[in-house]
Design a protein around this motif. Structure first.
Motif, mmCIF file in Angstrom:
data_model
loop_
_atom_site.group_PDB
_atom_site.id
_atom_site.type_symbol
_atom_site.label_atom_id
_atom_site.label_comp_id
_atom_site.label_asym_id
_atom_site.label_seq_id
_atom_site.Cartn_x
_atom_site.Cartn_y
_atom_site.Cartn_z
ATOM 1 N N THR A 116 42.167 63.676 87.968
ATOM 2 C CA THR A 116 42.192 63.090 88.824
ATOM 3 C C THR A 116 43.017 61.750 89.227
ATOM 4 O O THR A 116 42.890 61.171 90.118
ATOM 5 C CB THR A 116 40.373 62.999 89.631
ATOM 6 O OG1 THR A 116 39.884 62.397 88.097
ATOM 7 C CG2 THR A 116 39.899 64.523 89.314
ATOM 8 N N ALA A 117 43.497 61.283 88.438
ATOM 9 C CA ALA A 117 43.671 59.555 88.230
ATOM 10 C C ALA A 117 42.325 58.530 88.258
ATOM 11 O O ALA A 117 42.867 57.414 88.482
ATOM 12 C CB ALA A 117 44.487 59.466 88.578
ATOM 13 N N ARG A 118 41.295 59.019 87.987
ATOM 14 C CA ARG A 118 40.209 58.625 88.248
ATOM 15 C C ARG A 118 39.870 57.930 86.957
ATOM 16 O O ARG A 118 39.983 58.339 85.763
ATOM 17 C CB ARG A 118 38.894 59.670 88.578
ATOM 18 C CG ARG A 118 37.486 58.505 88.789
ATOM 19 C CD ARG A 118 36.255 59.021 89.151
ATOM 20 N NE ARG A 118 35.652 60.286 87.994
ATOM 21 C CZ ARG A 118 35.115 60.040 86.815
ATOM 22 N NH1 ARG A 118 34.624 59.332 86.633
ATOM 23 N NH2 ARG A 118 34.806 61.006 86.007
ATOM 24 N N VAL A 119 40.325 56.694 87.649
ATOM 25 C CA VAL A 119 39.753 55.499 85.887
ATOM 26 C C VAL A 119 38.589 55.097 85.703
ATOM 27 O O VAL A 119 37.305 55.654 86.123
ATOM 28 C CB VAL A 119 40.138 54.137 86.892
ATOM 29 C CG1 VAL A 119 39.654 52.666 85.302
ATOM 30 C CG2 VAL A 119 41.097 53.848 87.261
ATOM 31 N N LEU A 120 38.122 56.226 84.217
ATOM 32 C CA LEU A 120 37.311 56.364 83.245
ATOM 33 C C LEU A 120 37.011 55.152 82.762
ATOM 34 O O LEU A 120 35.527 54.913 82.308
ATOM 35 C CB LEU A 120 37.543 56.877 82.037
ATOM 36 C CG LEU A 120 37.691 58.111 82.984
ATOM 37 C CD1 LEU A 120 38.714 59.791 81.308
ATOM 38 C CD2 LEU A 120 36.723 59.266 83.971
ATOM 39 N N ASP A 121 37.466 54.136 81.990
ATOM 40 C CA ASP A 121 37.037 53.018 81.543
ATOM 41 C C ASP A 121 38.569 51.824 81.762
ATOM 42 O O ASP A 121 39.996 52.122 81.415
ATOM 43 C CB ASP A 121 36.958 53.014 80.285
ATOM 44 C CG ASP A 121 36.177 52.239 79.587
ATOM 45 O OD1 ASP A 121 35.819 51.069 80.218
ATOM 46 O OD2 ASP A 121 36.111 51.822 78.584
ATOM 47 N N LYS A 122 38.209 50.704 81.867
ATOM 48 C CA LYS A 122 38.815 49.712 81.414
ATOM 49 C C LYS A 122 38.616 48.609 80.389
ATOM 50 O O LYS A 122 37.706 48.392 80.857
ATOM 51 C CB LYS A 122 39.827 48.913 82.237
ATOM 52 C CG LYS A 122 40.771 47.979 82.388
ATOM 53 C CD LYS A 122 40.961 47.179 83.730
ATOM 54 C CE LYS A 122 39.684 45.982 84.241
ATOM 55 N NZ LYS A 122 40.030 45.229 85.394
ATOM 56 N N ALA A 123 39.645 48.331 79.871
ATOM 57 C CA ALA A 123 39.183 47.322 77.914
ATOM 58 C C ALA A 123 40.539 47.115 77.697
ATOM 59 O O ALA A 123 41.836 46.849 77.792
ATOM 60 C CB ALA A 123 38.337 47.698 77.101
ATOM 61 N N ASP A 124 40.008 45.681 76.952
ATOM 62 C CA ASP A 124 41.416 44.424 76.110
ATOM 63 C C ASP A 124 41.270 45.726 75.019
ATOM 64 O O ASP A 124 40.709 45.607 74.178
ATOM 65 C CB ASP A 124 40.419 43.432 76.128
ATOM 66 C CG ASP A 124 41.739 42.806 75.291
ATOM 67 O OD1 ASP A 124 42.724 43.073 74.413
ATOM 68 O OD2 ASP A 124 41.321 41.774 75.581
ATOM 69 N N GLY A 125 42.898 45.359 75.095
ATOM 70 C CA GLY A 125 42.971 46.674 73.914
ATOM 71 C C GLY A 125 43.182 45.715 72.827
ATOM 72 O O GLY A 125 43.105 46.478 71.441
ATOM 73 N N ASN A 126 42.608 44.288 72.632
ATOM 74 C CA ASN A 126 42.500 44.377 70.853
ATOM 75 C C ASN A 126 41.039 43.995 70.808
ATOM 76 O O ASN A 126 40.165 43.613 70.053
ATOM 77 C CB ASN A 126 42.725 42.927 70.823
ATOM 78 C CG ASN A 126 44.509 42.938 70.515
ATOM 79 O OD1 ASN A 126 44.590 43.590 69.871
ATOM 80 N ND2 ASN A 126 45.153 42.115 70.913
ATOM 81 N N ALA A 127 40.161 44.581 72.325
ATOM 82 C CA ALA A 127 38.834 44.749 72.039
ATOM 83 C C ALA A 127 37.693 46.034 71.312
ATOM 84 O O ALA A 127 38.029 46.342 71.041
ATOM 85 C CB ALA A 127 37.629 44.023 73.541
ATOM 86 N N GLY A 128 36.306 45.690 71.285
ATOM 87 C CA GLY A 128 35.885 46.911 70.481
ATOM 88 C C GLY A 128 35.745 46.499 69.079
ATOM 89 O O GLY A 128 36.471 46.294 68.756
ATOM 90 N N LEU A 129 34.748 47.929 68.858
ATOM 91 C CA LEU A 129 34.651 48.091 67.739
ATOM 92 C C LEU A 129 35.625 48.315 66.650
ATOM 93 O O LEU A 129 36.103 47.831 65.711
ATOM 94 C CB LEU A 129 33.219 48.366 67.166
ATOM 95 C CG LEU A 129 32.551 48.690 65.544
ATOM 96 C CD1 LEU A 129 31.801 47.028 65.021
ATOM 97 C CD2 LEU A 129 31.396 49.582 65.667
ATOM 98 N N VAL A 130 36.616 49.864 66.837
ATOM 99 C CA VAL A 130 37.573 50.516 66.821
ATOM 100 C C VAL A 130 38.203 48.889 66.268
ATOM 101 O O VAL A 130 39.019 49.160 65.014
ATOM 102 C CB VAL A 130 37.632 50.847 66.973
ATOM 103 C CG1 VAL A 130 38.820 51.571 66.338
ATOM 104 C CG2 VAL A 130 36.099 53.037 66.987
ATOM 105 N N ARG A 131 39.177 48.768 67.400
ATOM 106 C CA ARG A 131 39.932 47.648 67.037
ATOM 107 C C ARG A 131 39.808 46.575 66.094
ATOM 108 O O ARG A 131 40.171 46.250 65.004
ATOM 109 C CB ARG A 131 40.432 46.875 68.486
ATOM 110 C CG ARG A 131 40.861 48.256 69.422
ATOM 111 C CD ARG A 131 42.438 48.698 68.823
ATOM 112 N NE ARG A 131 43.493 47.609 67.635
ATOM 113 C CZ ARG A 131 44.322 47.848 67.170
ATOM 114 N NH1 ARG A 131 44.143 49.365 66.837
ATOM 115 N NH2 ARG A 131 44.729 47.660 66.724
#
Length: 372
Positions: A116-131
């Motif tokens: 549907t192209a519904r936005v599920l999430d938006k995040a900084d590419g360098n943020a988050g625990l995995v990054r």
């Protein structure tokens, strides 16, 4: 040098490598262990990105680009659009460069429902625990020289694994005696000896491959994997600093039409034109079509060399990609055990230090009593 002197040399070398580098070996090892399960970890930490209704893209690429652009902040420009089976559609956008900033601009990533192209999430590419774990494992979060520092730590761990095996080997009798649990009265010492033996070979391999990844130019000359830049193409550093063109001349729909005429397969990714390389790049399961932004002319790009090089093999061995569950489990354990070895090594050193201090005090007291 006598055998005893040589053994003492390796003991001191092994001990001080472990003590000096323990503070960095522990986080590098633990993050490397966790990143073996990168995809599963990402899904567990970010379930909202995978709450889509369909795993197959059902809309034209321009629909996803438009939905992502609506969710982006002013000044953010789309860099790429990626489609992958059983994953959300991902749009990466370059953030506005701050005054005086150098290097690659920041990235914002938009995750969308393929159906549907519904936005599920938006995040900084360098943020988050995995990054964060990727940055800590690969460069200790130190800009510029962090990768080289981790590489030298890998060299030190490689030597440590060899010296540890030397010290584990029984000085008298068969090597089978070394497999006994109770070689010492302390639990942590027995644990250190046993784990050190079983992890020595995997740790050697992981340390070697880690150093190989950190120093690609050096090892590339040894293996013959030195990458040659393609004639007329900008270097990698310039491409990473490039900014997407604000208003491309050729629309995304026109790009898709022109590229699918040359390759009718399913599109896997689209890269936007930049100020360094003003052309679109559309990938189709192994084929790439380049579309000139000024003229809209499409041409099949020269296929990338996908053969298994030594460098690629070393990376796969190091992170477990495509190596099967058994080796992935070995890497996972191989990340946990060095951290435990570092901790038990510190405990052993501290106990020996305390014991020697107590012995020195008793000898001093005895000497004073004898002269009184």
């Amino acid at each position: 040098m006598s055998k005893i002197a040589l053994r003492n040399f390796w003991f001191q070398f092994h001990k001080w490598i472990g003590l000096i580098l323990a503070i960095v070996i522990i986080p590098i090892s633990i993050t490397g262990s966790a990143l073996v399960w990168h995809d599963a970890l990402d899904k567990a930490l970010n379930p909202q990105r995978f709450a889509f209704t369909s795993s197959e893209a059902a809309l034209p690429p321009s629909a996803y680009a438009a939905a992502a652009q609506a969710a982006l902040a002013p000044g953010e420009r789309i860099v790429s659009l990626r489609f992958a089976k059983d994953e959300p559609v991902m749009v990466a956008a370059a953030q506005p460069r701050k005054e005086g900033a150098r290097g690659r601009p920041g990235r914002t990533v938009v995750y969308m429902d393929p159906g549907t192209a519904r936005v599920l999430d938006k995040a900084d590419g360098n943020a988050g625990l995995v990054r964060f774990m990727h940055g800590l494992h690969g460069s200790l979060l130190i800009p510029g020289i962090g990768r080289q520092i981790v590489g030298w730590i890998g060299v030190a761990m490689l030597i440590s694994s060899i010296s540890g095996l030397w010290l584990w080997w029984p000085t008298v009798g068969s090597w089978l005696k070394g497999l006994r649990w109770k070689r010492h009265r302390n639990f942590d010492t027995n644990l250190h000896h046993q784990m050190g033996f079983w992890i020595a070979l995997p740790l050697f391999v992981l340390s070697l491959t880690g150093a190989w990844i950190s120093f690609p130019a050096f090892f590339g000359k040894i293996s013959g994997d030195v990458q040659q830049s393609r004639p007329g193409q900008p270097d990698r550093a310039a491409m990473m600093r490039a900014k997407p063109i604000e208003k491309p001349t050729t629309s995304l729909d026109q790009v898709v039409t022109a590229s699918t005429a040359l390759s009718p397969d399913r599109i896997t990714s689209v890269n936007w034109p930049t100020d360094v390389k003003p052309e679109w790049s559309v990938s189709f399961n192994g084929k790439t079509v380049a579309v000139d932004d000024a003229t809209g002319t499409a041409k099949l790009d020269k296929p990338r060399d996908t053969k298994e090089t030594t460098a690629r093999l070393m990376r796969r061995i190091h992170d477990g990609t495509g190596m099967g569950l058994f080796w992935q489990v070995v890497i996972f354990i191989g990340g946990i055990l060095p951290a435990i070895l570092a901790i038990t090594g510190i405990i052993m050193w501290w106990r020996a230090r305390t014991w020697r201090g107590d012995l020195a005090r008793r000898q001093k007291a005895k000497a004073q009593a004898a002269t009184a």
